[in-house]
Design an enzyme around this catalytic site. Sequence first.
Site, PDB file in Angstrom:
ATOM      1  N   SER A 241       0.835  -1.201   0.000  1.00  0.00           N
ATOM      2  CA  SER A 241       0.000   0.000   0.000  1.00  0.00           C
ATOM      3  C   SER A 241       0.870   1.252   0.000  1.00  0.00           C
ATOM      4  O   SER A 241       2.015   1.241   0.450  1.00  0.00           O
ATOM      5  CB  SER A 241      -0.926   0.002   1.218  1.00  0.00           C
ATOM      6  OG  SER A 241      -0.195  -0.160   2.416  1.00  0.00           O
ATOM      7  N   THR A 242       0.285   2.357  -0.499  1.00  0.00           N
ATOM      8  CA  THR A 242       1.024   3.614  -0.615  1.00  0.00           C
ATOM      9  C   THR A 242       0.488   4.646   0.365  1.00  0.00           C
ATOM     10  O   THR A 242      -0.708   4.685   0.648  1.00  0.00           O
ATOM     11  CB  THR A 242       0.925   4.161  -2.048  1.00  0.00           C
ATOM     12  OG1 THR A 242      -0.460   4.270  -2.411  1.00  0.00           O
ATOM     13  CG2 THR A 242       1.623   3.219  -3.023  1.00  0.00           C
ATOM     14  N   HIS A 243       1.376   5.533   0.853  1.00  0.00           N
ATOM     15  CA  HIS A 243       1.013   6.424   1.959  1.00  0.00           C
ATOM     16  C   HIS A 243       1.503   7.861   1.778  1.00  0.00           C
ATOM     17  O   HIS A 243       2.084   8.448   2.692  1.00  0.00           O
ATOM     18  CB  HIS A 243       1.525   5.820   3.271  1.00  0.00           C
ATOM     19  CG  HIS A 243       0.927   4.479   3.536  1.00  0.00           C
ATOM     20  ND1 HIS A 243      -0.290   4.316   4.138  1.00  0.00           N
ATOM     21  CD2 HIS A 243       1.348   3.232   3.184  1.00  0.00           C
ATOM     22  CE1 HIS A 243      -0.589   3.028   4.188  1.00  0.00           C
ATOM     23  NE2 HIS A 243       0.383   2.356   3.603  1.00  0.00           N
ATOM     24  N   PRO A 244       1.206   8.463   0.620  1.00  0.00           N
ATOM     25  CA  PRO A 244       1.655   9.839   0.398  1.00  0.00           C
ATOM     26  C   PRO A 244       0.876  10.873   1.201  1.00  0.00           C
ATOM     27  O   PRO A 244       1.407  11.957   1.487  1.00  0.00           O
ATOM     28  CB  PRO A 244       1.436  10.033  -1.107  1.00  0.00           C
ATOM     29  CG  PRO A 244       0.308   9.094  -1.432  1.00  0.00           C
ATOM     30  CD  PRO A 244       0.529   7.897  -0.566  1.00  0.00           C
TER      31      PRO A 244
END
Length: 324
Positions: A241-244
């Site tokens: 998962s991505t967390h920008p």
Amino acid sequence: MNPRIPLVIDTDTAADDCFALLVGLLDPRADLLAVTMVAGNVGFDQQVHNALLTLELAGRLGEVPVHLGAREPLEREWRSASEVHGDGVGGLRRAETGHTTSDEHAADALVRLVREHRGELTIVAIGPLTNIALAVQRDPEFAANVGRLTVMGGSINGRGNITPAAEFNIYVDPEAAQIVFDAGFADLVVVPWDPTTLRDLVFDADAVARIAAQDTVLSRFFVRANQATFDFDLGAGLAGSTHPDSLSVLVSLDPTFAVSTGRYRVDVETVGELTRGATVFDWKPDAVPNALAIEAVDASRFFSYLSELLASEPTGAVVPEALA
């Protein structure tokens, strides 16, 4: 001790937006004055539910106002990302506690708060930029009076996550994004999808397992809310998962998390049939910069920070039965 940073988070609350709100709510350096809601990731009412749920988990519901903003982009039909996020919180439902949202429109709240904290307010925009564009249109001095605007959006290298060329937040309302990039913000910081997010802000299965092992209310919330995004990203060929969004709030509080930055002239494609919402980061020496892009961050330090935050047990938290 340094004074806390006055902060507003403009959000389309799904999983990582929730975690970004937790940074703003629980980091002692942040003085979160308001949450403003914009149409984006999932249905608008669901987004509001998710924001209120996150405030409850942080023990801050009723203390930080939630302002409802644009339910549609300026000129386009709204585009959901529910196929990525599900409902954004893994099916969790908050208890009805009687707390309601503010009657003041998000754009009006932004204008007012900027006037009250002239030159000092940091706005972190982690959804489409519709509310920010509306505030620019309503107050000619808005951009000049914002202390810092951090935008999660776009890609330096032209790689999209909703189309081959466009990142979701910019794609949903490209006209609003261009208004914002043209507005003359003195300190406009961009956290892009590519390369920064794809290289430095991906949590793989091992990272998620380490968070799960903490077995706190917030770590259980993270795992559950994050699951749909994690599964989608794996299916899209990413390692996790991505967390920008979380990084966008954190780097607004502590710029030292960025290890490489660059100044660019950023513009948005609003008319291309194949490239709607694409961002052009002009690097040429004769370009007049309008933004500072975060090109790389300390990934291990970021993970350690968020993991430690999720290990905390906020005072006064209201916890859904499914997380108890």
